[in-house]
Design an enzyme around this catalytic site. Sequence first.
Site, short mmCIF file in Angstrom:
data_model
loop_
_atom_site.label_atom_id
_atom_site.label_comp_id
_atom_site.label_asym_id
_atom_site.label_seq_id
_atom_site.Cartn_x
_atom_site.Cartn_y
_atom_site.Cartn_z
N GLY A 25 0.68 -1.43 0.15
CA GLY A 25 0.01 -0.01 -0.22
C GLY A 25 1.12 1.34 0.03
CB SER A 26 2.38 3.87 -1.96
OG SER A 26 1.38 2.76 -2.90
N GLY A 27 -0.48 4.62 0.08
CA GLY A 27 -1.48 5.93 0.46
C GLY A 27 -0.84 6.79 0.58
CD1 TRP A 29 -2.36 4.29 8.21
CD2 TRP A 29 -0.40 5.57 9.06
NE1 TRP A 29 -1.22 3.60 9.65
CE2 TRP A 29 -0.86 5.18 9.55
CE3 TRP A 29 0.34 6.41 8.57
CZ2 TRP A 29 -0.26 4.88 10.75
CZ3 TRP A 29 0.64 6.72 9.73
CH2 TRP A 29 0.99 6.02 10.67
CE LYS A 136 -6.46 4.87 9.88
NZ LYS A 136 -5.59 4.57 11.23
CB ALA A 169 -0.81 10.53 7.24
CE LYS A 224 -10.03 6.42 14.04
NZ LYS A 224 -9.17 6.84 13.56
CE LYS A 316 -21.65 4.69 1.13
NZ LYS A 316 -23.15 5.45 0.92
CD GLN A 318 -12.59 5.04 7.29
OE1 GLN A 318 -12.02 5.56 8.13
NE2 GLN A 318 -11.68 3.68 6.85
#
Lengths: 362, 362
Positions: A25-27, A29, A136, A169, A224, A316, A318
């Site tokens: 993954g490389s978004g 975060w 998440k 992040a 949360k 969307k 969360q």
Amino acid sequence: MSSTSHSSLSSSGSTSSKHKVAIVGSGNWGSAIARIAGHNATRHSDTFEREVQMYVYEEDHKGRPLSQVINETHENPKYLPGCRLPDNVVANPSVVDAVKDATMLVFVLPHQFIMSTCRELKGKVNPKAHAISMIKGVEVKNGDINIFADVIEEALGITCSALSGANIANEVAQDKFSETTIGHREGTKGKQNAELFFKLFDTPTFKVGIIEDVAGVSLCGALKNVVAIAAGFTDGLGWGDNAKAAVMRIGLLEMKRFSEEFFKGIKPETFTETSAGVADLITTCMGGRNRKCAEAFVKTGKPFDQLEKELLNGQKLQGTETAREVHEFLAARGKVDDYPLFKAVYSIAYEGIDAHDLTSRL
Amino acid sequence: MSSTSHSSLSSSGSTSSKHKVAIVGSGNWGSAIARIAGHNATRHSDTFEREVQMYVYEEDHKGRPLSQVINETHENPKYLPGCRLPDNVVANPSVVDAVKDATMLVFVLPHQFIMSTCRELKGKVNPKAHAISMIKGVEVKNGDINIFADVIEEALGITCSALSGANIANEVAQDKFSETTIGHREGTKGKQNAELFFKLFDTPTFKVGIIEDVAGVSLCGALKNVVAIAAGFTDGLGWGDNAKAAVMRIGLLEMKRFSEEFFKGIKPETFTETSAGVADLITTCMGGRNRKCAEAFVKTGKPFDQLEKELLNGQKLQGTETAREVHEFLAARGKVDDYPLFKAVYSIAYEGIDAHDLTSRL
């Protein structure tokens, strides 16, 4: 922390006593955490191989492949602009190639891609690899709620911990002080796993705590957001700091009680004492898109799907999504009334109940 | 809740089975709580005598005695302007007269007046009266730290509980939703005491929780201000939400650990789960003068005594005061280093250490 190290195949195929790290993954975060892992791989060169692979879902960036741009500029201009990645972080558009021979896998994908990625990786990861999930949310399937560490563990047959915390992040990427929490499995293997990831991530400005509670850490990160919706309602209603703090406190205890009732091995202090618990709840209820959209919901009277279009580019939210999933889960078990805050969030978001009724329902 | 009631002397001198309430104090918080007590005395007329006495330290208000203004206008224009007090709340400039025959005493004075008031009341209160302390802070004497519930109990020989919570007085006075916590003594008498005060204060918008931990509830109210100073430093430094949440989390755990080490009967959940604990910490670190002055301290470089003059009209800041008292207490016991956040706040506020060093010391 111990400096546990395991034999692994190096990229040249020879055995090495060092760990090889792949970030899946490389978004926003993923890039922030790849930066830390890259620096620590160099700092702890006794434990980690220098090169850290980072799987990049290939897309176009101004006419060039994103992975190529990252490898040439050492920056992810699409998801973490302005932040230099260390040279030893290598972007790779093939997930199978990125994880080849890796002994440590960091899953940090948007949750909708996790199943397809696991299917692609099945049989192709080192069976002794250690994994950690920074994903998440939770997976809801056939009326059941699963944490992604379990999903990954089952799909790939490797031990998987979870990491979550008060971790915006962009702040982490700027080395602003943060804490985070690793939740790990029972037993020696679970603890070793956590200690390895501790060494990969802990820095003087990114302090890692460890607790034996992979489910608790994962559930904090999902639940949360439901509480943040309630906190946003109080902001929208102009109810002040007392009411907001009360809603956060009640929400924290519902998060804990829900997890204790439906999951095994939950430690209450994961919720009340760790960065994944109380600290992340605080950041999420103070800033964050869930809080913001819930405030706008009350102030404008617009439905959430319209606010998602206007404020989130159609993404969307969360918190409302998780509130619905939790509601369906509880409804199937006849337990909706045991969680009045979760129920109130659902009723206000989906059943047209007036937000003013929030606290009369607690 | 039980509707425990005890015999008491009514103001006419005849015996009555109802409780007679006196509020000792009439500042911002005292007036807000007198309003609630007045309404509940009427609502629960089976338990409480209608009239609620409120001791008012007499002062001039636009040429007239404040107590007289309150009794004529049913408002405290000096400390809670714009909020109507019920007619059955009666201001009384004599503290001895106000508590005469009272079976329930609510202490809500600024802490510097508590010793002199107790001296004046000695031998003049009903020996069977129930008391509760809403006094912020702790008493430091001869190198020891005492909670005011103990000070009152010792001075007057009556059982004393404590009440604290995320309770900004002006919000409570406007019936905005709030929670609060009563901490009570061990045993039947302690519990009865708490249940009586529960009945006097609990309303649909002021929800009272009860826990058997008078010291914990009191210490939360004092120590949170030290943590708010640290939180204010992070605001001043522009460190973002992760760092602030981390400092709040670390501070909450130091508050708990300090109380467990030096006081008896502490319940950890007072800190991590009640309104007096985590919720009040949240409101205090988000708003509040301690946070605000600490932010200004970092941004302007001015010393705290100057900021007290400029921002607080010369009033002493509770957080820095408590940080100094806690530091002296720990220094006398060789324990300063066991509480790195408390130490860092003291060092930055009093010893010229750079606020940037805050987190490197945690």
